[in-house]
Design a protein around this motif. Structure first.
Motif, mmCIF file in Angstrom:
data_model
loop_
_atom_site.group_PDB
_atom_site.id
_atom_site.type_symbol
_atom_site.label_atom_id
_atom_site.label_comp_id
_atom_site.label_asym_id
_atom_site.label_seq_id
_atom_site.Cartn_x
_atom_site.Cartn_y
_atom_site.Cartn_z
ATOM 1 N N THR A 157 0.833 -1.205 0.000
ATOM 2 C CA THR A 157 0.000 0.000 0.000
ATOM 3 C C THR A 157 0.865 1.252 0.000
ATOM 4 O O THR A 157 0.627 2.198 -0.764
ATOM 5 C CB THR A 157 -0.924 0.011 1.227
ATOM 6 N N ALA A 158 1.887 1.260 0.870
ATOM 7 C CA ALA A 158 2.783 2.421 0.949
ATOM 8 C C ALA A 158 3.532 2.621 -0.364
ATOM 9 O O ALA A 158 3.713 3.752 -0.819
ATOM 10 C CB ALA A 158 3.765 2.231 2.105
ATOM 11 N N ARG A 159 3.961 1.519 -0.981
ATOM 12 C CA ARG A 159 4.689 1.636 -2.253
ATOM 13 C C ARG A 159 3.804 2.263 -3.319
ATOM 14 O O ARG A 159 4.251 3.125 -4.081
ATOM 15 C CB ARG A 159 5.171 0.262 -2.719
ATOM 16 N N ALA A 160 2.546 1.851 -3.397
ATOM 17 C CA ALA A 160 1.638 2.410 -4.398
ATOM 18 C C ALA A 160 1.490 3.921 -4.198
ATOM 19 O O ALA A 160 1.504 4.694 -5.162
ATOM 20 C CB ALA A 160 0.275 1.719 -4.310
ATOM 21 N N ALA A 161 1.363 4.351 -2.945
ATOM 22 C CA ALA A 161 1.212 5.783 -2.661
ATOM 23 C C ALA A 161 2.488 6.549 -2.991
ATOM 24 O O ALA A 161 2.445 7.635 -3.584
ATOM 25 C CB ALA A 161 0.831 5.983 -1.194
ATOM 26 N N ILE A 162 3.634 6.005 -2.616
ATOM 27 C CA ILE A 162 4.913 6.684 -2.839
ATOM 28 C C ILE A 162 5.205 6.813 -4.327
ATOM 29 O O ILE A 162 5.626 7.870 -4.806
ATOM 30 C CB ILE A 162 6.042 5.928 -2.118
ATOM 31 N N LEU A 163 4.960 5.757 -5.093
ATOM 32 C CA LEU A 163 5.210 5.828 -6.537
ATOM 33 C C LEU A 163 4.228 6.778 -7.214
ATOM 34 O O LEU A 163 4.593 7.482 -8.164
ATOM 35 C CB LEU A 163 5.112 4.436 -7.162
ATOM 36 N N LEU A 164 2.989 6.808 -6.738
ATOM 37 C CA LEU A 164 2.005 7.706 -7.338
ATOM 38 C C LEU A 164 2.427 9.160 -7.171
ATOM 39 O O LEU A 164 2.246 9.982 -8.073
ATOM 40 C CB LEU A 164 0.637 7.472 -6.711
ATOM 41 N N MET A 165 3.027 9.476 -6.017
ATOM 42 C CA MET A 165 3.481 10.849 -5.794
ATOM 43 C C MET A 165 4.854 11.090 -6.405
ATOM 44 O O MET A 165 5.116 12.157 -6.975
ATOM 45 C CB MET A 165 3.498 11.146 -4.295
ATOM 46 N N GLY A 166 5.742 10.119 -6.312
ATOM 47 C CA GLY A 166 7.103 10.305 -6.788
ATOM 48 C C GLY A 166 7.266 10.202 -8.286
ATOM 49 O O GLY A 166 8.182 10.799 -8.856
ATOM 50 N N ASP A 167 6.385 9.467 -8.959
ATOM 51 C CA ASP A 167 6.475 9.321 -10.414
ATOM 52 C C ASP A 167 5.489 10.211 -11.165
ATOM 53 O O ASP A 167 5.585 10.350 -12.385
ATOM 54 C CB ASP A 167 6.227 7.860 -10.820
ATOM 55 N N SER A 168 4.521 10.800 -10.444
ATOM 56 C CA SER A 168 3.529 11.646 -11.105
ATOM 57 C C SER A 168 3.438 13.036 -10.497
ATOM 58 O O SER A 168 2.693 13.878 -11.003
ATOM 59 C CB SER A 168 2.139 10.981 -11.061
ATOM 60 N N GLY A 169 4.146 13.282 -9.394
ATOM 61 C CA GLY A 169 4.173 14.616 -8.802
ATOM 62 C C GLY A 169 2.888 15.029 -8.119
ATOM 63 O O GLY A 169 2.595 16.227 -8.011
ATOM 64 N N LEU A 170 2.106 14.079 -7.627
ATOM 65 C CA LEU A 170 0.834 14.421 -6.994
ATOM 66 C C LEU A 170 1.040 14.953 -5.581
ATOM 67 O O LEU A 170 1.973 14.567 -4.882
ATOM 68 C CB LEU A 170 -0.084 13.193 -6.931
#
Length: 360
Positions: free
Chosen positions: A124-137
């Motif tokens: 779950t944490a990985r999905a959130a981190i990648l969503l912000m780190g790879d898309s700038g959210l």
């Protein structure tokens, strides 16, 4: 209300009487007070005056009041500051790669000391981190993102891209795009990496849901376990939450996972990410793969730091500055240009270190 009353209220904002001041408390507490001992900053005082002036202007427009006394009142004096973006919190390219590798290890059942529940939380944490780190959210955007807003697009790349990729002619690539609503209710579309989509799919499997046949209102990221507090369990549809349980306990049974259909609150998602980074920092330091400086940075890494990580990486990889601006949702190009200056400073620092070590 007269102009004199307005000026008196400005003085009150600058120095509220003692009965209005107290330490931070819950608003439900009888000891809550509207002002902390530190008082309001000049910017906050000015914001309060503007908000009240706007309210009175509306009352005047709808003819509830005959006039607006605040129109004759000036704002409290403030200092116009440079645009402040804490770019220094962004992870370096090497640290970002290390964090992603460590997350993948913990999400793949490769650590014997992790329980299945802990591995699911890591995913779950990985999905959130990648969503912000790879898309700038922003964290609010990541928390509120829905599955119906994410779609796959078949894009015919330009000849220049195909040549760079080593393919002849035009290349057709699959790109995932997410529509989000950011600040000032502005909608924008951001790219989502293939690695992020894979992380989301793994998270959805843990949720027992089909990523490719999702309901329209399904959140991209949802909690797998629900705290036993009445507020949390009521939000996720558990009418039997008042069972006298310890509110600090975390429920992780199958029924709770089936009920976890609602999105994280932004603060809760940020807390999940921060706690994960703190644990990761300690483990990597003990493994000897993390310097003490990097360890200190990871301990202080918040969810918003991954948005800065995207900004600095995008500039470093020659993404056009106007494209970076649109992806990040900045209203001003001046804000986005801070990432350019930060990348230039990082390059100069690296060059200075290189030449000093080289004796030149």
């Amino acid at each position: 209300m007269t102009v004199e009353d307005c000026e008196a209220y400005k003085d009150f904002l600058k120095g509220p009487v003692a009965s209005f001041v107290g330490p931070k408390r819950s608003r439900a507490s009888g000891r809550w007070r509207p002002f902390t001992p530190e008082g309001l900053s000049a910017d906050s005082q000015a914001y309060a005056v503007r908000a009240i002036r706007a309210a009175f202007a509306w009352l005047t427009t709808v003819r509830y009041l005959a006039g607006n006394p605040w129109s004759a009142v000036t704002d409290p004096a403030t200092v116009t500051k440079e645009v402040s973006v804490q770019v220094d919190r962004a992870l370096t390219a090497d640290l970002w790669v290390l964090v992603r590798r460590a997350l993948d290890q913990r999400c793949g059942d490769q650590l014997l000391n992790e329980t299945p529940e802990q591995v699911r939380q890591w995913r779950t944490a990985r999905a959130a981190i990648l969503l912000m780190g790879d898309s700038g959210l922003r964290r609010e955007e990541a928390a509120n993102a829905g599955r119906q807003d994410l779609r796959s697009i078949r894009h015919v790349a330009s000849a220049g891209f195909a040549k760079k990729a080593g393919e002849g002619g035009a290349a057709q690539v699959e790109i995932w795009a997410l529509s989000v609503v950011g600040k000032r209710r502005r909608q924008r579309t951001v790219p989502v990496s293939a690695a992020t989509v894979r992380a989301l799919r793994a998270h959805w499997i843990d949720r027992g849901e089909n990523f490719d046949a999702a309901q329209d209102d399904a959140p991209l990221i949802a909690p797998l376990v629900i705290p036993a507090t009445l507020t949390a369990r009521a939000k996720h549809g558990n009418k039997d939450g008042d069972r006298g349980e310890d509110p600090t306990e975390v429920q992780s049974d199958g029924d709770d996972r089936a009920r976890a259909k609602k999105a994280y609150a932004p603060d809760a998602l940020a807390r999940l990410v921060r706690q994960g980074m703190k644990q990761l920092a300690g483990e990597l330091l003990r493994e000897g793969v993390l310097s003490h400086d990097a360890h200190a940075q990871l301990l202080d890494t918040s969810a918003h730091a991954f948005r800065h990580t995207f900004g600095t990486r995008a500039v470093a990889r020659d993404m056009p500055i106007d494209v970076v601006q649109r992806v990040l949702g900045h209203a001003s190009l001046q804000t986005t240009s801070i990432y350019v200056r930060a990348e230039r400073q990082r390059m100069l620092d690296a060059a200075a270190q290189y030449y000093s070590e080289d004796g030149g």
